[in-house]
Design an enzyme around this catalytic site. Structure first.
Site, short mmCIF file in Angstrom:
data_model
loop_
_atom_site.label_atom_id
_atom_site.label_comp_id
_atom_site.label_asym_id
_atom_site.label_seq_id
_atom_site.Cartn_x
_atom_site.Cartn_y
_atom_site.Cartn_z
N ASP A 227 -6.43 -7.01 4.19
CA ASP A 227 -7.56 -6.35 3.53
C ASP A 227 -8.46 -7.39 2.87
OD1 ASP A 227 -9.07 -4.20 2.39
OD2 ASP A 227 -8.03 -4.53 0.49
N TYR B 299 0.83 -1.21 0.00
CA TYR B 299 0.00 0.00 0.00
C TYR B 299 0.87 1.27 0.00
CZ TYR B 299 -4.69 -1.91 0.94
OH TYR B 299 -5.91 -2.53 0.85
N ASP C 126 -12.39 -9.05 4.29
CA ASP C 126 -13.65 -9.00 3.52
C ASP C 126 -14.21 -10.42 3.38
OD1 ASP C 126 -13.40 -6.25 3.10
OD2 ASP C 126 -14.10 -6.39 1.02
N ASP D 293 -3.11 -18.09 0.18
CA ASP D 293 -4.08 -18.76 -0.69
C ASP D 293 -4.79 -19.88 0.08
OD1 ASP D 293 -1.60 -20.02 -0.60
OD2 ASP D 293 -1.55 -20.56 -2.72
N LYS E 232 2.93 -15.30 2.38
CA LYS E 232 3.19 -16.01 1.12
C LYS E 232 4.70 -16.26 1.09
CE LYS E 232 1.79 -17.65 -2.88
NZ LYS E 232 0.90 -18.80 -3.02
C1 IPM Z 1 -10.33 -1.15 4.11
C2 IPM Z 1 -10.58 -0.52 2.77
C3 IPM Z 1 -9.42 0.40 2.43
C4 IPM Z 1 -8.15 -0.45 2.36
C5 IPM Z 1 -9.61 1.23 1.15
C6 IPM Z 1 -10.88 2.05 1.19
C7 IPM Z 1 -8.43 2.10 0.86
O1 IPM Z 1 -10.78 -1.49 1.81
O2 IPM Z 1 -10.20 -0.40 5.10
O3 IPM Z 1 -10.29 -2.37 4.18
O4 IPM Z 1 -7.87 -1.05 1.32
O5 IPM Z 1 -7.46 -0.51 3.36
MG MG Z 2 -10.89 -3.47 2.57
#
Ligand code: IPM
Ligand code: MG
Length: 372
Positions: free
Chosen positions: A245, A142, A249, A221, A189
């Site tokens: 990240d 990032y 999710d 993975d 990884k």
């Molecule tokens: C998160 C989001 C952010 C990230 C984005 C909005 C930059 O997806 O906080 O998980 O990738 O960190």
């Molecule tokens: Mg995110």
């Protein structure tokens, strides 16, 4: 306790969901005799529109002068669809994380009993899941050097980590595991990436200070697969920025909706609390955005200041809202008229009347947990 809280609602559904978390904080302040001074500032697309900058100086100044930050969401499709845009809303969030040194992002993932059948995953797989993800937040790909060749045909993003960056979050993850199930899984990884091999080495070194913790390693993975095959095997997951990240999710599917997942981003000096979901522009202004992630982020804020009963009260309110189906349509198949702000009103009502567990559905429709 007196707390100065910077409120950065941001874009899309950010303002609607943050408003519910603010309502909850105000109710807590009233019930528990605290003074929470809330000051608002723009961030993200809305800040670009008004100032040209996704993180205006005044916003950063306010955050630095506050005890904590409550963050909404950022992002706008007009930027997502324009890869040549020089300024992007996300830069506001990334700069904020970096400027405040918020290196550890903690994302709790739980399968709520009341929602177990809302998840696309099978009941027996997810029941009892309780994971705490420790995502490194200010390093890695990032923030590494970004390059685009002059002809625009070659691009790169550097993934760089130092021992120090790994050590400091590893300590936090191990400490967290001590008061949980004493297990840390490092997701990396290391079969391919040099940076991951450094993570393994450093985390193994840190583990020597925590003899009671079982340390486990998974390639990312495989971890992605294990997360939906057998999520109960995880206790604390420790990982770098981008893997965290993605994995978080994915983990949100276990809870039944990404609209439930809260997070705390902490550093040495500052702390920020934000839902893990994005700005969900399609839902903006419709009253359908789930405010629970933001409300639970407010609970994490209270935890951070060791206001445990206060945080537990918010969590109990959320549990009850889930049990009684006082929830937005993403997780509600029973009632279709419960809006974002009704969920907030219900939580507030519970905070004021926590002992009243009356299940009067007529009143629940009015956003109240009590019989009048
Ligand atoms: C998160 C989001 C952010 C990230 C984005 C909005 C930059 O997806 O906080 O998980 O990738 O960190
Ligand atoms: Mg995110």
């Amino acid at each position: 306790m007196k707390l100065n809280i910077a409120v950065l609602p941001g874009d899309g559904i950010g303002p609607e969901v943050t408003a519910q978390a603010v309502k909850a904080l105000k109710a807590i302040a009233l019930e528990f005799n605290h003074t929470f001074i809330l000051e608002y500032a723009p961030v993200g697309a809305i800040a670009i529109d008004t100032t040209g900058n996704p993180l205006p100086e005044e916003t950063l100044d306010l955050c630095q002068a506050s005890d904590a930050i409550l963050f909404g969401a950022i992002g706008d499709p007009k930027f997502d669809n324009d890869p040549s845009a020089k300024v992007r809303p996300e830069q506001g969030l990334l700069r904020l994380r970096k400027a405040l040194g918020l290196f550890a992002n903690v994302r709790p993932v739980r399968a709520y009993d009341a929602l177990i059948d809302k998840s696309p995953l099978k009941r027996h797989i997810i029941k009892g899941t309780d994971i705490s993800i420790y995502r490194e937040l200010t390093g890695g790909i990032y923030f590494g050097e970004k390059k685009l060749s002059e002809d625009g045909n070659t691009a790169s993003d550097l993934c760089e980590y130092s021992r120090h960056e790994i050590e400091r979050i590893a300590h936090l993850a191990f400490k967290a595991a001590l008061s949980r199930k004493c297990k840390v899984t490092l997701v990396d990884k290391a079969n391919v990436l040099e940076s991951s091999r450094l993570w393994r080495k450093v985390v193994k070194d840190v583990a020597k200070n925590y003899k009671e913790i079982e340390l486990d390693f998974l390639f990312v993975d495989n971890a992605a697969m294990q997360m939906i095959l057998n999520p109960k095997q995880f206790d604390v997951i420790l990982t770098e920025n981008m893997f965290g990240d993605i994995i978080s999710d994915e983990a949100s599917v276990i809870g039944g909706s990404i609209g439930l997942l809260a997070s705390a981003s902490v550093g040495e000096k500052y702390a920020m609390f934000e839902p893990i979901h994005g700005s969900y522009p399609q839902a903006k202004g419709k009253g359908i955005a789930n405010p629970i992630a933001s409300i639970l982020s407010a609970a994490m804020l209270l935890d951070h200041f060791e206001l445990k009963s206060e945080a537990d009260t918010i969590r109990a309110a959320v549990d009850k809202a889930l049990r009684l189906h006082v929830t937005t349509p993403d997780i509600n198949t029973k009632f279709d008229n419960i809006t974002t702000s009704k969920v907030g009103e219900f939580i507030v009502d519970f905070i004021h009347n926590p002992k009243d567990s009356n299940l009067n559905f007529t009143n629940i429709h009015l956003g109240q947990s009590t019989i009048i």
